[in-house]
Design a protein around this motif. Structure first.
Motif, PDB file in Angstrom:
ATOM      1  N   LEU A  95      -2.738 -60.607 -36.443  1.00 50.36           N
ATOM      2  CA  LEU A  95      -2.984 -61.823 -37.219  1.00 50.36           C
ATOM      3  C   LEU A  95      -2.929 -61.576 -38.716  1.00 50.36           C
ATOM      4  N   GLY A  96      -3.415 -60.422 -39.140  1.00 51.78           N
ATOM      5  CA  GLY A  96      -3.410 -60.108 -40.572  1.00 51.78           C
ATOM      6  C   GLY A  96      -2.012 -60.184 -41.147  1.00 51.78           C
ATOM      7  N   GLN A 103       1.392 -67.060 -45.898  1.00 53.73           N
ATOM      8  CA  GLN A 103       1.063 -67.412 -47.281  1.00 53.73           C
ATOM      9  C   GLN A 103       2.283 -67.236 -48.186  1.00 53.73           C
ATOM     10  N   ALA A 104       2.986 -66.134 -47.994  1.00 55.46           N
ATOM     11  CA  ALA A 104       4.154 -65.858 -48.839  1.00 55.46           C
ATOM     12  C   ALA A 104       5.233 -66.923 -48.647  1.00 55.46           C
ATOM     13  N   LEU A 105       5.498 -67.270 -47.402  1.00 56.55           N
ATOM     14  CA  LEU A 105       6.540 -68.273 -47.134  1.00 56.55           C
ATOM     15  C   LEU A 105       6.148 -69.618 -47.741  1.00 56.55           C
ATOM     16  N   ARG A 106       4.853 -69.965 -47.611  1.00 56.55           N
ATOM     17  CA  ARG A 106       4.392 -71.245 -48.175  1.00 56.55           C
ATOM     18  C   ARG A 106       4.524 -71.249 -49.689  1.00 56.55           C
ATOM     19  N   ALA A 107       4.382 -70.071 -50.291  1.00 47.06           N
ATOM     20  CA  ALA A 107       4.506 -69.978 -51.750  1.00 47.06           C
ATOM     21  C   ALA A 107       5.970 -69.917 -52.184  1.00 47.06           C
ATOM     22  N   GLY A 108       6.874 -69.957 -51.200  1.00 42.17           N
ATOM     23  CA  GLY A 108       8.296 -70.018 -51.541  1.00 42.17           C
ATOM     24  C   GLY A 108       9.026 -68.687 -51.501  1.00 42.17           C
TER      25      GLY A 108
END
Ligand code: GDP
Ligand code: CA
Length: 301
Positions: A95-96, A103-108
């Protein structure tokens, strides 16, 4: 010698682990399948890239065959207790990684960039690239209907016979993929499921053309041992969609793309249009993975 390896998850990861024992890891580029990727509990999961990451970092669970060693399942227990989505098993340690990637993908950040970051953080020296940064999704057509890959594979236990596989999404090769194929002295196709691990890679814009235009040898390793898949549905898929489970049927999945096929000594010696290399292809430990990689590289010469 620079090598580009096309790979799915577990079979491919076992082979990749052996390959980096034979060659300097910095000369190896692994191009991983992302057609299996999915969202679980809001998290972006890339099962095949993760199998590669865990195997190359020496963190994989040998017994279970997927996921991380020394894993625990407390988060999943909570999900189950709360009536949440628990059909796709994610361990606590695993999960980590999904949290960081999501998070990285959401930040682009592109998938290739966050994958490189994760691999570097875990000390992986080989280059690990997703086939594409774009969203690609494998669909499985069966007599019971069409299913997204993981629904067929995990939720339905891949029990439905497969009539066809389809790849959804307009995809361009991730940065470095076509360059790695063009710069390689040899291209290898791992002993992965041809239909659902390698075909989605080949479906990505430019990759099949890159292989067709190659001026260097391309060698595939068969995922069948004695006509049977070591694990999973590759043998049933080949029987139904290619008409059999002999080396020629495996090779037919890569028509025009390979110069040699590495097969197991227990496989039938029936006709084969490409060069046949016979060895023991079962990878039970690091030594057998290394030997198989050595043989595949030997077939390049
Ligand atoms: P997945 O994405 O996790 O399903 O993994 P892959 O597609 O990379 O690998 C699945 C395939 O690996 C199956 O078809 C297995 O038959 C094959 N496989 C697994 N272990 C071995 C092995 O030790 N030797 C060979 N030749 N194939 C293997
Ligand atoms: Ca897979």
């Amino acid at each position: 010698m620079k090598v580009a390896l096309l790979s799915g998850g577990v079979g491919g990861a076992r082979f990749a682990r052996g390959l980096v024992e034979v060659l300097p890891a910095c000369d190896v580029t692994v191009i991983g399948n992302v057609g299996d990727d999915l969202e679980v509990l809001g998290l972006a999961v890339s099962p095949d890239l993760d199998s590669l990451v865990y195997a190359l970092a020496g963190l994989n669970d040998e017994q279970r065959g997927w996921g991380r060693a020394d894993e625990s399942w407390r988060a999943l227990e909570t999900v189950t207790a709360l009536g949440g989505e628990d059909w796709f098993r994610l361990g606590d340690r695993d999960l980590g990684l999904h949290l960081v990637r999501t998070q990285a993908l959401r930040a682009g950040e592109p998938l290739s960039a966050v994958t490189a970051r994760i691999a570097a953080a875990l000390g992986i020296e080989a280059r690990l690239l997703p086939a594409t940064d774009d969203r690609q999704r494998t669909w499985i057509d069966t007599p019971a209907g069409s299913f997204p890959f993981q629904e067929w594979f995990v939720a339905r236990g891949h029990r439905d016979e497969v009539d066809a596989v389809r790849f959804e999404g307009e995809t361009a090769a991730a940065p470095g993929v076509l360059e790695a194929l063009a710069a390689a002295d040899a291209i290898l196709i791992a002993p992965s499921n041809p239909y659902v691990s390698i075909w989605p890679i080949l479906a990505v814009g430019g990759i099949r053309a890159g292989l067709e235009a190659r001026r260097v040898p391309c060698v595939a390793v068969s995922p069948l041992v004695g006509g049977r898949a070591v694990k999973g549905p590759a043998d049933r898929m080949l029987a139904r969609m290619a008409g059999g489970t002999e080396p020629a049927h495996v090779a037919s999945c890569y028509a025009g793309l390979i110069d040699a096929l590495v097969v197991d000594e227990s496989d039938p010696t029936t006709e084969l249009a490409v060069r046949r290399v016979v060895t023991r292809t079962l990878m039970t430990d690091l030594a057998s993975s290394r030997r198989l990689a050595e043989t595949a590289l030997g077939a390049v010469a």
